[in-house]
Scaffold this active site. Structure first.
Site, mmCIF file in Angstrom:
data_model
loop_
_atom_site.group_PDB
_atom_site.id
_atom_site.type_symbol
_atom_site.label_atom_id
_atom_site.label_comp_id
_atom_site.label_asym_id
_atom_site.label_seq_id
_atom_site.Cartn_x
_atom_site.Cartn_y
_atom_site.Cartn_z
ATOM 1 N N SER A 19 12.208 22.520 -26.960
ATOM 2 C CA SER A 19 11.332 21.345 -27.143
ATOM 3 C C SER A 19 12.212 20.032 -26.436
ATOM 4 C CB SER A 19 10.997 20.828 -28.773
ATOM 5 O OG SER A 19 12.096 20.819 -29.331
ATOM 6 N N ASP A 41 14.670 13.128 -37.436
ATOM 7 C CA ASP A 41 14.727 13.521 -36.126
ATOM 8 C C ASP A 41 15.831 13.022 -35.452
ATOM 9 O OD1 ASP A 41 14.601 14.966 -33.510
ATOM 10 O OD2 ASP A 41 12.484 14.500 -33.320
ATOM 11 N N HIS A 88 15.651 15.085 -30.824
ATOM 12 C CA HIS A 88 14.885 14.689 -29.723
ATOM 13 C C HIS A 88 15.141 13.325 -29.350
ATOM 14 C CE1 HIS A 88 12.775 18.237 -31.640
ATOM 15 N NE2 HIS A 88 12.657 18.501 -30.399
#
Length: 447
Positions: free
Chosen positions: A177, A422, A425
């Site tokens: 991702s 997170d 990312h």
């Protein structure tokens, strides 16, 4: 591998056409006579033989000397003078370098008040979990930094220049991702020139997407392969619901290896999925594991599977019969969990970049980086035998310094529970946009 932003030094040693003069016992009259004859020849011959370009010889000789001896003379030419000389015949003027060869991946982050170059309202390609401003991130300074290499400048990404460069070509992002995060960043940066159309074989499959820029006949695709090799999740609840994955370290993941042969560029990356519990298979037999705690199965450590997976992935690329493209390894981008691991409450709440003297690449991050670079070097040597090009898109140092660039809690609404922050990312806009600065600069040097 250092990628440089400097013109090469050329040291050409010329002998005069007449050979090396050994007899110095000329009298003055003979020297004057010889000089006059030479001047007549050099003046009259080009009139009758214009294809003989003596000036190119002299300009090439004078401008390709060492920078320390030619900097003063080259600086005496104005930019207009250089343009005039460049317009004459086939003359190639190479101004002396203004700095030594420069590693664009070694540097610091400096303020850039002109950034960002798009917003979450002007780009629809931003994944919801990276749309930090939508979900209420209170600060915006994390978007206003620029990477400054030591000793040179890295130009800000030029979307029109990029699209011209990749006209009639194709680019594949192979990885997890974070690879998709990179592709979406690039789409957003290009949105100032053109928006792509979705040409995915299955538009509903978010893991395998294809986008086309019709004006430029340029296709961009992402291939989901978090472990790079054939893999299955054998137990989604093991342990603590982090999942247990079975990796076949010597088998290709054909979901991407069968699809990339016709691409002009491949950007391959992997990392964070190798930090979960894994079992390793070779020749269809289990050979060990990582964090598996299975009876009679040896824990082979963090880097065993990671190394083998990259080795197999690069073997797949080098084995593609008709592949003629350039392969970029986008190096590992460290996460920034503090005060706990990713599944134990760790967070990333900083609001400014590190200075380089405030942190260092060490431990697990350094091990992952060194492992993939070592396998890259092996693949690069093998690929060279086939005329294939491998390039190192070395983002690790720059991203190590950006603990402020992650979504943290701002990848969802406050009332939505997602289990962890997170810190893997990158917010869009954000520091990941600099990866396109690197990529374009590297592409510009290819022939």
């Amino acid at each position: 591998m250092k990628h440089t932003l400097a013109k090469n030094h050329h040291h050409h040693h010329h002998q005069f056409p007449y050979g090396i003069i050994k007899n110095y016992k000329y009298n003055t009259k003979k020297l004057v006579l010889l000089a006059l004859i030479s001047l007549v020849i050099l003046t009259t011959v080009p009139l009758y033989h214009p294809s003989i370009n003596y000036t190119s010889f002299f300009f090439t000789t004078s401008t390709r000397t060492r920078s320390n001896s030619s900097s003063s003379s080259s600086s005496s030419l104005s930019s207009l003078d250089r343009d005039d000389f460049n317009a004459i015949g086939n003359i190639t003027i190479r101004p002396s370098p203004t700095h030594e060869s420069c590693d664009i991946f070694s540097g610091e982050w400096i303020p850039n008040p002109e950034a960002p170059y798009y917003t979450n309202t002007t780009c629809s390609a931003i994944h919801q979990h990276q749309n930090c401003m939508k979900y209420g991130r209170p600060d915006s300074d994390f978007m206003k930094w620029k990477w400054k290499p030591d000793g040179c400048e890295l130009p800000v990404f030029n979307p029109a220049q990029f699209l011209e460069l990749v006209r009639d070509k194709s680019l594949a992002f192979v990885g997890d991702s974070v690879a998709r995060n990179q592709m979406q960043s690039l789409i957003c940066l290009l949105s100032r020139v053109e928006h792509p159309i979705d040409v995915s074989y299955n538009p509903d499959n978010f893991h395998f997407k294809r986008w086309k820029y019709t004006t430029y006949n340029f296709t961009m695709a992402t291939f989901w392969t978090p472990h790079l090799v054939k893999a299955q999740e054998s137990d989604p609840n093991y342990p603590n619901k982090t999942g247990l994955f079975r990796l076949h370290l010597d088998e290709f993941d054909e979901a991407w290896t069968t699809q990339v042969e016709d691409f002009d560029y491949i950007i391959i990356s992997a990392g964070h999925w190798f930090l979960r519990p894994l079992t390793f298979y070779e020749n269809r037999r289990i050979v060990g594991c990582l964090y598996c705690d299975l009876e009679n199965v040896t824990d082979l450590g963090l880097y065993y599977g990671y190394r083998k997976a990259f080795r197999t992935a690069f073997k797949a690329i080098n084995g593609l019969k008709n592949y003629k493209g350039i392969t970029y390894l986008r190096t590992f981008a460290p996460s920034h969990f503090e005060n706990g691991l990713w599944n134990q409450g760790g967070n990333c709440a900083r609001t400014r970049p590190f200075r380089r003297n405030e942190t260092t690449l060490e431990g697990q991050n350094r091990g992952l980086y060194m492992t993939q670079v070592e396998e890259f070097r092996i693949a690069e040597r093998e690929g060279r035998k086939r005329g294939l090009r491998f390039r190192l898109l070395d983002t690790t140092q720059a991203m190590l310094l950006r603990p402020d660039g992650h979504p943290s809690r701002y990848g969802h609404w406050p009332h939505e529970y997602v289990g962890q922050y997170d810190c893997v990312h990158w917010c869009l806009p954000g520091p990941i946009d600099t990866w396109s600065d690197f990529l374009l600069e590297m592409m510009k040097t290819e022939r």
